[in-house]
Design a protein around this motif. Structure first.
Motif, PDB file in Angstrom:
ATOM      1  N   ARG A  17       0.778  -1.082   0.219  1.00  0.00           N
ATOM      2  CA  ARG A  17       0.144  -0.014  -0.451  1.00  0.00           C
ATOM      3  C   ARG A  17       0.941   1.504   0.041  1.00  0.00           C
ATOM      4  O   ARG A  17       0.620   2.536  -0.150  1.00  0.00           O
ATOM      5  CB  ARG A  17      -0.721  -0.174   1.243  1.00  0.00           C
ATOM      6  N   GLY A  38      -7.545   0.394  -0.845  1.00  0.00           N
ATOM      7  CA  GLY A  38      -7.289   0.083   1.146  1.00  0.00           C
ATOM      8  C   GLY A  38      -7.901  -1.695   0.542  1.00  0.00           C
ATOM      9  O   GLY A  38      -6.731  -2.538  -0.207  1.00  0.00           O
ATOM     10  N   GLU A  39      -8.426  -2.053   1.060  1.00  0.00           N
ATOM     11  CA  GLU A  39      -8.761  -3.615   1.453  1.00  0.00           C
ATOM     12  C   GLU A  39      -8.623  -4.436   0.177  1.00  0.00           C
ATOM     13  O   GLU A  39      -8.628  -5.630   0.281  1.00  0.00           O
ATOM     14  CB  GLU A  39      -9.454  -4.429   2.227  1.00  0.00           C
ATOM     15  N   GLU A  72      -6.589  -5.069  -3.888  1.00  0.00           N
ATOM     16  CA  GLU A  72      -6.029  -5.911  -4.448  1.00  0.00           C
ATOM     17  C   GLU A  72      -7.198  -7.271  -5.210  1.00  0.00           C
ATOM     18  O   GLU A  72      -7.077  -8.228  -5.767  1.00  0.00           O
ATOM     19  CB  GLU A  72      -5.207  -6.996  -3.061  1.00  0.00           C
TER      20      GLU A  72
END
Length: 258
Positions: free
Chosen positions: A56, A184-185, A188
């Motif tokens: 990140r 953020g999460e 990906e």
């Protein structure tokens, strides 16, 4: 591996740059490891698409100056620059789709790696910059040439000559990136979904389209030659089990509807 983390997801080979203490800067060990995995995955039919990612904070922050700056003379640094240039040519000519997933910063050599890929995905907080000019040098791995081929000449020269770092929306507007996803999460996962959609194509089709795309990039090919290339590619795939089974499934569905 020491500088890379490797994972696989349904036809996607993920290469994660992993030197967080130096924002994933490229050193000689990383060159060795990247060369090894690219050559292995070129031959591995289970890997249909290659996804490159950082973390990140950084995709790749460029070359590791603390290591590379021990080489002070042209004849010392040139072999290193040329080696990484050849390695990015291997990435560009891998024969499989390549995707750069940039969540943090891709600057200097990081941008050179990104523009060597077929696709560039960015998070909404990603940053891009050909900052070599700030160090009194040009790009050294072929990235400047690729940028000039990818963007409008004035946009590319502006980035190369000013070293300005741009955000992902600007990069999308000028054509440096292809998609922007929330950071953020979920980033990906979005990048993997994109890669898996491409990897779901039959391997033969992937190889033929990549070969066609590479020929289009080269000069000297006429339209007639390119049409012939496509006709040959389609004819080679016509007799494959994937094509025959897909046609049978289509005809069976049509018979049920009729």
């Amino acid at each position: 591996m020491e500088t890379l983390r490797l994972e696989r997801y349904r036809g996607v080979g993920l290469i994660r740059f992993h030197r967080p203490e130096v924002r994933n800067a490229v050193n000689l060990r990383m060159m060795d490891e990247l060369e090894t995995v690219l050559r292995e995955w070129r031959q591995d039919d289970a890997v249909r698409t290659v996804l490159l990612a950082g973390d990140r904070h950084a995709f790749v922050s460029g070359g590791d100056l603390s290591e590379l700056h021990r080489l002070t003379r042209e004849e010392e640094i040139y072999p290193v620059m040329a080696r990484m240039g050849r390695l990015l040519l291997e990435l560009q000519d891998l024969g499989k789709p390549t995707i750069a997933a940039v969540e943090g910063a891709a600057v200097g050599g990081g941008c050179e790696i990104a523009v060597s890929c077929d696709f560039r995905l960015a998070s909404d907080r990603a940053r891009f910059g050909f900052v070599q000019v700030r160090l009194g040098i040009t790009s050294g791995w072929g990235g400047g040439t690729r940028l000039l081929s990818l963007l409008k000449r004035s946009d590319a020269l502006y980035l190369l000559l000013t070293g300005e770092v741009i955000d992902s929306e600007t990069a999308l507007r000028i054509g440096l990136v292809d998609r922007v996803f929330p950071g953020g999460e979920g980033f990906e996962g979005a990048a993997l979904d994109f890669a898996e959609r491409i990897a779901s194509a039959p391997l033969g089709v992937i190889r033929e389209y990549i070969a066609i795309a590479n020929r289009v990039r080269q000069e000297g090919w006429s339209r007639n030659e390119m049409v012939e290339l496509e006709s040959r590619a389609c004819s080679r795939l016509w007799e494959t089990p994937e094509h025959r089974s897909a046609v049978e499934a289509f005809l069976e569905k049509k018979r049920r509807i009729d």
